[in-house]
Design an enzyme around this catalytic site. Structure first.
Site, PDB file in Angstrom:
ATOM      1  CB  CYS A  75      -0.939  -0.013   1.206  1.00 52.67           C
ATOM      2  SG  CYS A  75      -2.000   1.431   1.299  1.00 52.67           S
ATOM      3  CG  HIS A 125      -1.906   3.631   4.705  1.00 55.91           C
ATOM      4  ND1 HIS A 125      -2.080   2.299   4.413  1.00 55.91           N
ATOM      5  CD2 HIS A 125      -1.315   3.665   5.943  1.00 55.91           C
ATOM      6  CE1 HIS A 125      -1.635   1.555   5.410  1.00 55.91           C
ATOM      7  NE2 HIS A 125      -1.161   2.364   6.352  1.00 55.91           N
TER       8      HIS A 125
END
Length: 471
Positions: A75, A125
């Protein structure tokens, strides 16, 4: 008299509100980012198990990079590369839950300086301060409009922040609520006439797999799911169950994409908006007996990559086999907007290629795992690697030497590892030399992951290799 007529005609030309001005207006960008959506799980990619009619229609209007990869397939590294146009060992985000440095030059900052309104909705994130923490404006890397959270995968009880630390709740399944906000952003910007960059960052189809709305879950019977032939027999039942839920998320997002594309048309900005659809990485879903990401097999590595350029006929419905990597997205988008690419960028600019020009790639791109962690920690087989994904081959080395070699044309499910096979020696030697050349050009010494962790000063769990984080 002739002079007065000439001046009058010139003024009429300058003041034309239609075609001439529209052609010189900078394009908007709608960037559709999903989480853990592998390239193989879409109808347009040949998968008749999953229903994605709206994205399939988008593909027919787009350039489809069928060998697009997430160069460090997990990610945060992808997101850092998307924002900066740099590789993970340059921007430093090669693990999850660390902060993209404030000094980074991001695509949002560049476009903001060029007069764009910049918006981000969904999963961020990149702040590294805890997955539920508020991200203040000075740490948003150039995004002005903000309806985001660092990270959550609780899709039905999800919250976000705007410009204050007061938590706000997404109503119901968060992708639907986020899409409604994105549609309103587009409506508002269409009235202003200011070009925009909107990143719509969804959390699904990332696990947990069985949390899509019930009407989508009912569309998929696990027992009727056909599996890829590289799923081991003893994992097939689990794979069928997980894929049924995964596909339900995919179809729900397909409807979100439909709503967003309809809003572009409704507001009259469709023809002047670049649409990109992609994912941060894929999902093994039990292929090769593996789960999730970080791994160098195609189910983890390859991602969907569609560029729709309305008004460019040569770009419509075109499938290309050249690899494109995570760090190539920023320079390509800036090139499409005819905005100068910062010197800090390391990726390739494919904008000319998208318009029908020369391919900037040599047909190969680097894939990496600088330091394994989390779901692919060392106790589960995780290890450092460097490799190449080419138009035809996957070649990977670990710290001990050559590890994997697949002919993806002859063996699309990567069932036969040709590494160190005498018959494949010539192509292995050629790929090994090319990998050495590329790593040298990138100043990548291919060290043990602990060296990079020490270099960037990260503290990790000694067993899992993971940066501790809070939810």
């Amino acid at each position: 008299m002739l002079a007065r007529i000439s001046v009058f005609l010139l003024l009429c030309f300058v003041m034309l509100p239609g075609r001439v001005q529209a052609e010189t207006k900078q394009p908007n960008i709608l960037f559709l980012l999903t989480d853990q959506w592998r390239a193989q799980s879409l109808g347009y990619a040949g998968n008749d198990q999953v229903q994605t009619p709206n994205i399939d229609a988008l593909a027919r209007q787009s350039v489809n990079f069928q060998n697009a990869v997430s160069g460090c397939p997990v990610c945060c590294p992808f997101r850092g590369s998307l924002m900066t146009g740099q590789r993970p060992l340059t921007h430093g985000v090669f693990l999850n839950d660390v902060q993209l440095p404030a000094k980074a030059v991001t695509i949002a900052e560049v476009l903001d300086n060029a007069g764009y309104e910049t918006g981000f909705i969904g999963k961020w994130h990149l702040d590294g301060r805890g997955r539920s923490a508020f991200t203040p404006p000075e740490r948003r890397q150039g995004f002005e409009f903000w309806r985001a959270l660092e990270c959550t995968h609780n899709y039905n009880r999800s919250f976000y922040y705007g410009d204050s630390p007061q938590r706000q709740t997404w109503e119901g399944y968060d992708a639907f609520a986020q899409t409604r906000v994105a549609r309103q952003f587009i409506r508002d910007q269409s009235k202003k006439g200011q070009p925009f960059l909107l990143v719509m960052s969804y959390g699904s189809p990332h696990n947990p797999y069985h949390t899509a709305p019930p009407e989508y879950q009912r569309m998929y019977d696990p027992e009727r799911i056909k599996l890829r032939p590289n799923v081991p027999q003893d994992q097939r039942a689990a794979a069928q169950k997980e894929l049924a839920g995964y596909f339900a998320h995919c179809t729900a997002l397909d409807d979100c994409v439909s709503d967003l594309l309809a809003t572009l048309k409704e507001t009259g900005v469709d023809e002047n908006t670049i649409v990109v659809f992609t994912s941060d990485h894929g999902d093994m879903l039990h292929s090769h007996g593996q789960i999730r990401k970080q791994k160098p097999w195609d189910e983890s590595l390859r991602v969907p990559m569609l560029f729709r350029l309305n008004g460019a006929e040569h770009a419509k419905g075109r499938t290309v086999d050249t690899p494109i990597n995570s760090e190539d997205l920023m320079p390509t988008l800036l090139g499409l907007c005819q905005i100068a690419i910062p010197e800090t960028v390391e990726g390739l600019d494919y904008s000319g290629y998208l318009r029908g020009g020369k391919n900037p790639s040599d047909g190969a791109t680097v894939i990496t795992c600088p330091s394994p962690f989390g779901e692919w920690q060392r106790s589960r087989g995780g290890k450092e690697y460097r490799g190449l994904r080419t138009t035809r081959y996957t070649y990977v080395r670990d710290l001990n030497g050559p590890w994997l070699l697949y002919d993806n044309q002859a063996d699309p499910y990567q069932l036969k590892n040709l590494c160190n096979d005498p018959a494949a020696a010539p192509i292995q030697a050629k790929l090994d030399a090319l990998l050495n050349k590329k790593l040298a050009a990138q100043n990548d010494e291919f060290l043990h992951g602990s060296k990079y962790i020490a270099k960037f000063g990260y503290q990790v769990n000694p067993k899992t290799g993971t940066v501790p984080y809070t939810n």
